[in-house]
Design a protein around this motif. Structure first.
Motif, PDB file in Angstrom:
ATOM      1  N   ALA A  18       1.076  -1.336  -0.361  1.00  0.00           N
ATOM      2  CA  ALA A  18      -0.059   0.186   0.204  1.00  0.00           C
ATOM      3  C   ALA A  18       1.008   1.062   0.053  1.00  0.00           C
ATOM      4  N   ARG A  19       0.587   2.089  -0.696  1.00  0.00           N
ATOM      5  CA  ARG A  19       0.983   3.447  -0.362  1.00  0.00           C
ATOM      6  C   ARG A  19      -0.389   4.405  -0.348  1.00  0.00           C
ATOM      7  N   GLY A  20       0.236   5.834   0.079  1.00  0.00           N
ATOM      8  CA  GLY A  20      -0.367   7.203   0.067  1.00  0.00           C
ATOM      9  C   GLY A  20       0.560   8.023   1.011  1.00  0.00           C
ATOM     10  N   ARG A  21      -0.286   9.336   0.973  1.00  0.00           N
ATOM     11  CA  ARG A  21       0.585  10.001   1.635  1.00  0.00           C
ATOM     12  C   ARG A  21      -0.220  11.220   2.488  1.00  0.00           C
ATOM     13  N   ASP A 122      -4.621   8.527   5.088  1.00  0.00           N
ATOM     14  CA  ASP A 122      -5.162   7.965   3.818  1.00  0.00           C
ATOM     15  C   ASP A 122      -5.426   8.719   2.996  1.00  0.00           C
ATOM     16  N   HIS A 123      -4.566   9.365   2.133  1.00  0.00           N
ATOM     17  CA  HIS A 123      -5.276  10.071   1.182  1.00  0.00           C
ATOM     18  C   HIS A 123      -4.469   9.739  -0.050  1.00  0.00           C
ATOM     19  N   HIS A 124      -5.037   9.459  -0.905  1.00  0.00           N
ATOM     20  CA  HIS A 124      -4.280   8.936  -2.686  1.00  0.00           C
ATOM     21  C   HIS A 124      -2.188   9.748  -2.297  1.00  0.00           C
ATOM     22  N   HIS A 125      -1.310   8.739  -3.272  1.00  0.00           N
ATOM     23  CA  HIS A 125      -0.396   8.765  -3.475  1.00  0.00           C
ATOM     24  C   HIS A 125      -0.277  10.640  -3.997  1.00  0.00           C
ATOM     25  N   ALA A 126      -1.349   9.727  -5.375  1.00  0.00           N
ATOM     26  CA  ALA A 126      -0.964  10.943  -7.050  1.00  0.00           C
ATOM     27  C   ALA A 126      -2.126  11.643  -7.066  1.00  0.00           C
ATOM     28  N   VAL A 127      -3.425  11.107  -6.359  1.00  0.00           N
ATOM     29  CA  VAL A 127      -4.383  12.386  -7.090  1.00  0.00           C
ATOM     30  C   VAL A 127      -5.629  12.752  -5.569  1.00  0.00           C
ATOM     31  N   ALA A 128      -5.103  14.188  -5.996  1.00  0.00           N
ATOM     32  CA  ALA A 128      -5.804  14.584  -4.867  1.00  0.00           C
ATOM     33  C   ALA A 128      -7.112  14.748  -4.643  1.00  0.00           C
ATOM     34  N   ARG A 150      -7.077   7.727 -15.084  1.00  0.00           N
ATOM     35  CA  ARG A 150      -6.118   7.484 -15.783  1.00  0.00           C
ATOM     36  C   ARG A 150      -4.652   6.907 -14.886  1.00  0.00           C
ATOM     37  N   ASP A 151      -4.754   7.886 -13.858  1.00  0.00           N
ATOM     38  CA  ASP A 151      -3.594   7.951 -12.943  1.00  0.00           C
ATOM     39  C   ASP A 151      -3.501   6.819 -11.797  1.00  0.00           C
ATOM     40  N   ALA A 152      -5.296   7.664 -11.249  1.00  0.00           N
ATOM     41  CA  ALA A 152      -5.731   5.905 -10.033  1.00  0.00           C
ATOM     42  C   ALA A 152      -5.728   4.936 -10.342  1.00  0.00           C
ATOM     43  N   ALA A 153      -5.497   4.710 -11.576  1.00  0.00           N
ATOM     44  CA  ALA A 153      -5.156   3.433 -12.301  1.00  0.00           C
ATOM     45  C   ALA A 153      -3.607   3.139 -12.640  1.00  0.00           C
ATOM     46  N   ARG A 154      -2.968   3.796 -13.078  1.00  0.00           N
ATOM     47  CA  ARG A 154      -1.470   3.324 -13.453  1.00  0.00           C
ATOM     48  C   ARG A 154      -0.225   3.139 -11.888  1.00  0.00           C
ATOM     49  N   GLU A 155      -0.340   2.315 -12.448  1.00  0.00           N
ATOM     50  CA  GLU A 155       0.793   1.634 -11.748  1.00  0.00           C
ATOM     51  C   GLU A 155       0.156   1.579 -10.388  1.00  0.00           C
TER      52      GLU A 155
END
Length: 385
Positions: A18-21, A122-128, A150-155
């Motif tokens: 898991a990863r986040g911000r 628990d915020h998404h690491h790439a998509v605000a 797209r950004d949420a699904a990529r990698e």
């Protein structure tokens, strides 16, 4: 988007990524306070913050606990340094168990971060606007919607699901569906909500991914890379009732997809290598076993060096004997014309050639080094109590 599953190895079924911000100040203090509390409550066996390498600005935290009374879980969380013009700090977490992961085991995220409605980690690491285990309304602008998906699904290290609201739900229907999932899946799901009027736009955004969401239904967004044999319709649901009742069919699809063997997204392989090779939080038995392996490795290396020394000493003695024979041999007498003369130099050359071939053939092979023995042995001094 590449949907090839052959470009990267499969994520082991013993691994939970898991990863986040973390949004807000003092992320390290939040981590340490929570880790200390869980150790005091005997939820964790132990935890530590290893000393980072001089050229590594990241903070690393390790924790070990047991599930099902006897299965040991080792986890490593890496906290990236603050970045200019970015809110909060990105973290990535990788846990590995001694047995295949069970969805009913506690979420490793809650072993490092405090759980609750006011969580800031628990915020998404790439998509605000997206949260792990939360609901993210899709943007009204079509291009922004496409970018978010797209950004949420990529990698992605998470499972992304798009839910279309057949009608505007009430307060009960706006609750995250991930709250109904087993604890081991709760923080691995990101839920995107499309409003009733967004059906055509969301299916336009999903078109490039080869899936579509039924009216009032849901679909799992294929990650990049997608699992081998992924079939979009198999992981879609025609009806999701957002009335507070349990969406049994959707939860079943999410659980089946989470259990699929999947190619490792970018970063997971490096995180797994770091967990296995740089692990410092060892028990006394594990430290003793590691020292024994080191002693065995050094003994093999010493034996190889001794054999090599004896080999070259023997070859040097042969070379000295040949050289002495060459010096003691008198000059050849003149023979009959055309007869070849015996040459001591040729004898010396043959000796050196035999020595070279013997040394090359008997040279010991290099001893393979166990990668797990290269980590820094901090021992008891590296633990945080």
């Amino acid at each position: 988007m590449s949907n090839s599953a052959t470009d990267s190895p499969t994520t082991p079924d013993t691994v939970w990524p898991a990863r986040g911000r973390h949004i807000g100040p003092d992320a390290e203090d939040v981590l340490l306070r929570h880790l200390r509390r869980l150790k005091d409550d005997e939820v964790l066996d132990d935890f530590t913050e290893p000393k980072p390498a001089e050229d590594t600005p990241e903070r690393v935290f390790e924790a070990r606990w047991r599930v099902a009374d006897e299965v040991t879980v080792r986890a490593r969380l890496t906290l990236a340094p603050p970045q200019e013009q970015e809110e909060g700090r990105v973290w990535q977490l990788l846990a590995e168990a001694e047995q295949p992961w069970s969805e009913w085991w506690p979420s490793p995220a809650t072993m490092f971060w405090p759980d609750g409605d006011d969580a800031s980690w628990d915020h998404h690491h790439a998509v605000a606007g997206l949260r792990l285990g939360g609901v993210g309304p899709l943007p009204s602008d079509d291009k922004d919607m496409r970018r978010v998906i797209r950004d949420a699904a990529r990698e992605s290290w998470s499972v992304n699901v798009v839910v279309h609201e057949a009608m505007t739900p009430d307060e009960r229907g706006r609750r995250p569906l991930a709250q109904l999932l087993p604890p081991g899946l709760r923080h691995r799901v990101v839920e995107h909500r499309a409003a009733p009027q967004q059906l055509r736009a969301v299916n336009w955004a999903l078109r490039d991914l080869g899936v579509w969401v039924p009216r009032g239904g849901a679909v799992i967004v294929p990650p990049d890379p997608a699992p081998a044999g992924y079939d979009g319709p198999e992981y879609s649901v025609r009806s999701v009732f957002l009335d507070g009742s349990e969406p049994t069919e959707l939860l079943d699809v999410l659980r089946r997809f989470a259990a699929l063997p999947k190619p490792m997204p970018r970063g997971v392989e490096e995180a797994l290598t770091g967990l296995r090779e740089q692990w410092t939080l060892m028990t006394l038995e594990e430290e003793l076993a590691r020292e024994r392996r080191l002693v065995a490795m050094y003994a093999e290396a010493l034996e190889a060096m001794t054999k090599s020394r004896d080999l070259y000493r023997d070859a040097a003695e042969r070379a000295h004997e040949a050289l002495a024979a060459y010096k003691d041999t008198p000059a050849p007498a003149a023979g009959r014309p055309g007869a070849p003369a015996a040459s001591p130099f040729r004898q010396l050359t043959r000796t050196f050639e035999r020595w070279k071939g013997t040394a090359k053939g008997l040279r010991p092979a290099p001893t393979a080094t166990d990668p797990s023995q290269d980590g820094d042995d901090t021992g008891e001094a590296g633990r945080v109590s």
